[in-house]
Design a protein around this motif. Structure first.
Motif, PDB file in Angstrom:
ATOM      1  N   THR A  90       0.823  -1.197   0.000  1.00 49.30           N
ATOM      2  CA  THR A  90       0.000   0.000   0.000  1.00 49.30           C
ATOM      3  C   THR A  90       0.860   1.252   0.000  1.00 49.30           C
ATOM      4  OG1 THR A  90      -0.090  -0.149   2.405  1.00 49.30           O
ATOM      5  CG2 THR A  90      -1.904  -1.120   1.190  1.00 49.30           C
ATOM      6  N   LYS A  91       2.022   1.175   0.616  1.00 49.53           N
ATOM      7  CA  LYS A  91       2.911   2.332   0.626  1.00 49.53           C
ATOM      8  C   LYS A  91       3.381   2.658  -0.779  1.00 49.53           C
ATOM      9  CE  LYS A  91       7.090   4.119   2.879  1.00 49.53           C
ATOM     10  NZ  LYS A  91       8.171   3.826   3.829  1.00 49.53           N
ATOM     11  N   THR A  92       3.714   1.617  -1.558  1.00 46.65           N
ATOM     12  CA  THR A  92       4.141   1.817  -2.941  1.00 46.65           C
ATOM     13  C   THR A  92       3.010   2.397  -3.771  1.00 46.65           C
ATOM     14  OG1 THR A  92       5.686  -0.020  -2.767  1.00 46.65           O
ATOM     15  CG2 THR A  92       5.058   0.674  -4.977  1.00 46.65           C
ATOM     16  N   LEU A  93       1.795   1.872  -3.555  1.00 47.92           N
ATOM     17  CA  LEU A  93       0.633   2.359  -4.283  1.00 47.92           C
ATOM     18  C   LEU A  93       0.408   3.838  -4.024  1.00 47.92           C
ATOM     19  CD1 LEU A  93      -1.995   1.960  -5.888  1.00 47.92           C
ATOM     20  CD2 LEU A  93      -3.093   1.252  -3.769  1.00 47.92           C
ATOM     21  N   ALA A  94       0.411   4.216  -2.755  1.00 51.07           N
ATOM     22  CA  ALA A  94       0.165   5.612  -2.405  1.00 51.07           C
ATOM     23  C   ALA A  94       1.253   6.515  -2.965  1.00 51.07           C
ATOM     24  CB  ALA A  94       0.079   5.762  -0.893  1.00 51.07           C
TER      25      ALA A  94
ATOM     26  N   PHE B 230      -6.384  -9.902  -2.565  1.00 49.66           N
ATOM     27  CA  PHE B 230      -5.893  -8.594  -2.128  1.00 49.66           C
ATOM     28  C   PHE B 230      -5.054  -7.931  -3.221  1.00 49.66           C
ATOM     29  CE2 PHE B 230      -2.339  -6.165  -0.331  1.00 49.66           C
ATOM     30  CZ  PHE B 230      -3.036  -5.144   0.289  1.00 49.66           C
ATOM     31  N   GLN B 231      -4.210  -8.700  -3.875  1.00 46.62           N
ATOM     32  CA  GLN B 231      -3.373  -8.149  -4.938  1.00 46.62           C
ATOM     33  C   GLN B 231      -4.225  -7.636  -6.094  1.00 46.62           C
ATOM     34  OE1 GLN B 231      -0.764 -11.476  -5.716  1.00 46.62           O
ATOM     35  NE2 GLN B 231       0.789 -10.755  -4.266  1.00 46.62           N
ATOM     36  N   ARG B 232      -5.295  -8.365  -6.422  1.00 42.39           N
ATOM     37  CA  ARG B 232      -6.202  -7.905  -7.479  1.00 42.39           C
ATOM     38  C   ARG B 232      -6.906  -6.614  -7.066  1.00 42.39           C
ATOM     39  NH1 ARG B 232      -7.349 -13.508  -7.794  1.00 42.39           N
ATOM     40  NH2 ARG B 232      -9.223 -13.216  -6.517  1.00 42.39           N
ATOM     41  N   LYS B 233      -7.321  -6.551  -5.800  1.00 37.55           N
ATOM     42  CA  LYS B 233      -7.972  -5.343  -5.308  1.00 37.55           C
ATOM     43  C   LYS B 233      -7.019  -4.150  -5.347  1.00 37.55           C
ATOM     44  CE  LYS B 233     -10.721  -5.352  -1.687  1.00 37.55           C
ATOM     45  NZ  LYS B 233     -11.220  -5.347  -0.270  1.00 37.55           N
ATOM     46  N   ALA B 234      -5.775  -4.343  -4.908  1.00 34.98           N
ATOM     47  CA  ALA B 234      -4.806  -3.254  -4.915  1.00 34.98           C
ATOM     48  C   ALA B 234      -4.558  -2.745  -6.332  1.00 34.98           C
ATOM     49  CB  ALA B 234      -3.499  -3.713  -4.277  1.00 34.98           C
TER      50      ALA B 234
ATOM     51  N   GLU C 142      -7.699   1.696   3.500  1.00 35.41           N
ATOM     52  CA  GLU C 142      -8.484   0.489   3.223  1.00 35.41           C
ATOM     53  C   GLU C 142      -7.587  -0.718   2.976  1.00 35.41           C
ATOM     54  OE1 GLU C 142     -11.353  -1.372  -0.311  1.00 35.41           O
ATOM     55  OE2 GLU C 142     -10.518   0.646  -0.494  1.00 35.41           O
ATOM     56  N   LEU C 143      -6.591  -0.528   2.130  1.00 36.11           N
ATOM     57  CA  LEU C 143      -5.719  -1.641   1.778  1.00 36.11           C
ATOM     58  C   LEU C 143      -4.786  -2.014   2.931  1.00 36.11           C
ATOM     59  CD1 LEU C 143      -4.759  -0.695  -1.893  1.00 36.11           C
ATOM     60  CD2 LEU C 143      -6.494  -2.309  -1.121  1.00 36.11           C
ATOM     61  N   LYS C 144      -4.358  -1.020   3.680  1.00 35.27           N
ATOM     62  CA  LYS C 144      -3.442  -1.289   4.790  1.00 35.27           C
ATOM     63  C   LYS C 144      -4.102  -2.174   5.831  1.00 35.27           C
ATOM     64  CE  LYS C 144       0.431  -0.891   6.990  1.00 35.27           C
ATOM     65  NZ  LYS C 144       1.647  -1.535   6.449  1.00 35.27           N
ATOM     66  N   SER C 145      -5.378  -1.921   6.107  1.00 34.97           N
ATOM     67  CA  SER C 145      -6.115  -2.719   7.084  1.00 34.97           C
ATOM     68  C   SER C 145      -6.175  -4.183   6.651  1.00 34.97           C
ATOM     69  CB  SER C 145      -7.532  -2.161   7.247  1.00 34.97           C
ATOM     70  OG  SER C 145      -8.284  -2.976   8.122  1.00 34.97           O
ATOM     71  N   GLU C 146      -6.480  -4.400   5.382  1.00 37.86           N
ATOM     72  CA  GLU C 146      -6.573  -5.780   4.889  1.00 37.86           C
ATOM     73  C   GLU C 146      -5.192  -6.426   4.819  1.00 37.86           C
ATOM     74  OE1 GLU C 146      -8.519  -8.207   1.078  1.00 37.86           O
ATOM     75  OE2 GLU C 146      -8.970  -6.084   1.423  1.00 37.86           O
TER      76      GLU C 146
ATOM     77  N   ALA D  99      -6.545   9.115  -2.269  1.00 35.15           N
ATOM     78  CA  ALA D  99      -5.432   8.172  -2.211  1.00 35.15           C
ATOM     79  C   ALA D  99      -5.172   7.715  -0.783  1.00 35.15           C
ATOM     80  CB  ALA D  99      -4.172   8.807  -2.797  1.00 35.15           C
ATOM     81  N   THR D 100      -5.313   8.635   0.174  1.00 38.10           N
ATOM     82  CA  THR D 100      -5.125   8.285   1.587  1.00 38.10           C
ATOM     83  C   THR D 100      -6.203   7.321   2.054  1.00 38.10           C
ATOM     84  OG1 THR D 100      -4.082  10.418   2.054  1.00 38.10           O
ATOM     85  CG2 THR D 100      -4.982   9.217   3.923  1.00 38.10           C
ATOM     86  N   GLN D 101      -7.438   7.529   1.601  1.00 38.98           N
ATOM     87  CA  GLN D 101      -8.535   6.622   1.945  1.00 38.98           C
ATOM     88  C   GLN D 101      -8.277   5.218   1.406  1.00 38.98           C
ATOM     89  OE1 GLN D 101     -11.922   8.618   0.263  1.00 38.98           O
ATOM     90  NE2 GLN D 101     -11.975  10.211   1.847  1.00 38.98           N
ATOM     91  N   VAL D 102      -7.796   5.154   0.178  1.00 42.53           N
ATOM     92  CA  VAL D 102      -7.488   3.858  -0.430  1.00 42.53           C
ATOM     93  C   VAL D 102      -6.359   3.173   0.326  1.00 42.53           C
ATOM     94  CG1 VAL D 102      -6.515   2.759  -2.490  1.00 42.53           C
ATOM     95  CG2 VAL D 102      -8.344   4.445  -2.722  1.00 42.53           C
ATOM     96  N   GLU D 103      -5.345   3.943   0.674  1.00 43.72           N
ATOM     97  CA  GLU D 103      -4.221   3.379   1.414  1.00 43.72           C
ATOM     98  C   GLU D 103      -4.685   2.791   2.747  1.00 43.72           C
ATOM     99  OE1 GLU D 103       0.226   4.628   3.063  1.00 43.72           O
ATOM    100  OE2 GLU D 103      -1.234   6.170   2.571  1.00 43.72           O
TER     101      GLU D 103
END
Length: 206
Positions: free
Chosen positions: A3-7, A117-121, A76-80, A70-74
């Motif tokens: 998620t860090k890379t994504l953000a 999870f990878q597909r969601k990210a 969401e993904l960080k929790s999962e 982007a922060t909201q997405v991060e």
């Protein structure tokens, strides 16, 4: 992909789209040496679309809103991601106490979660990119008639993209009048993250 890379990747994309913000202009101006320009060419105008967007109120709003999404997405993904990591660590500590069949069953189930999870990210990354494109397209749509108005008001005979030039006489630059006109027309508009899964399901039901 973490998620860090994504953000970080999205933040870089957003910064690139609005690279000629007011702050960037100030830094460039401070670093650039003084230049003596020749006389302005009558009828020739220059303008930076990116600079106008970056310096405008609505452009800065879009950049802030994109960062919020982007922060909201991060989050969401960080929790999962954290839940998956915890489960993997727990499973590893239980490797010696579980039977081989039970361990393999739980590991296979965990791998299914990882793949999902990878597909969601990856989808969230695409959604962020589409959101950015549509938001900036909206700003461009609002700005398009204003460009023509300023062009005519300044009695331009030719309009050149300033970003493609090394130097130009500032007296020929109509970027700031465009920013003023854009600020008077629109300062913000509501938008949220694009949902590609909903678009796909909607297309399938047609």
């Amino acid at each position: 992909m973490t998620t860090k890379t994504l953000a970080a990747g999205f933040a870089a994309a957003a910064a690139l789209a609005l690279t000629l913000s007011t702050g960037a202009h100030a830094q460039q101006a401070a670093a650039a040496p003084q230049v003596s320009h020749g006389a302005a060419i009558a009828g020739v105008c220059v303008m930076s679309v990116d600079g106008a967007i970056g310096a405008s109120t609505v452009g800065q709003y879009v950049q802030t809103r994109l960062q919020q999404i982007a922060t909201q997405v991060e989050a969401e993904l960080k929790s999962e991601e954290t839940a998956i990591t915890t489960e993997a660590q727990t499973l590893e500590t239980q490797r010696t106490t579980l039977g081989q069949d039970a361990f393999e069953t739980r590991r296979a189930a965990l791998q299914v979660r990882v793949n999902s999870f990878q597909r969601k990210a990856a989808q969230r990354e695409r959604e962020l990119a589409v959101t950015q494109q549509k938001a900036l397209a909206r700003v461009g749509q609002e700005m398009e008639p204003l460009i023509r108005d300023v062009y005519q008001q300044r009695q331009c005979a030719m309009l050149v993209n300033r970003d493609a030039l090394l130097l130009a006489n500032p007296q020929m630059d109509i970027t700031q009048p465009l920013v003023t006109a854009l600020n008077a027309k629109i300062t913000q508009f509501a938008f949220d993250r694009e949902r590609l899964d909903q678009q796909a399901s909607g297309a399938q039901t047609r």
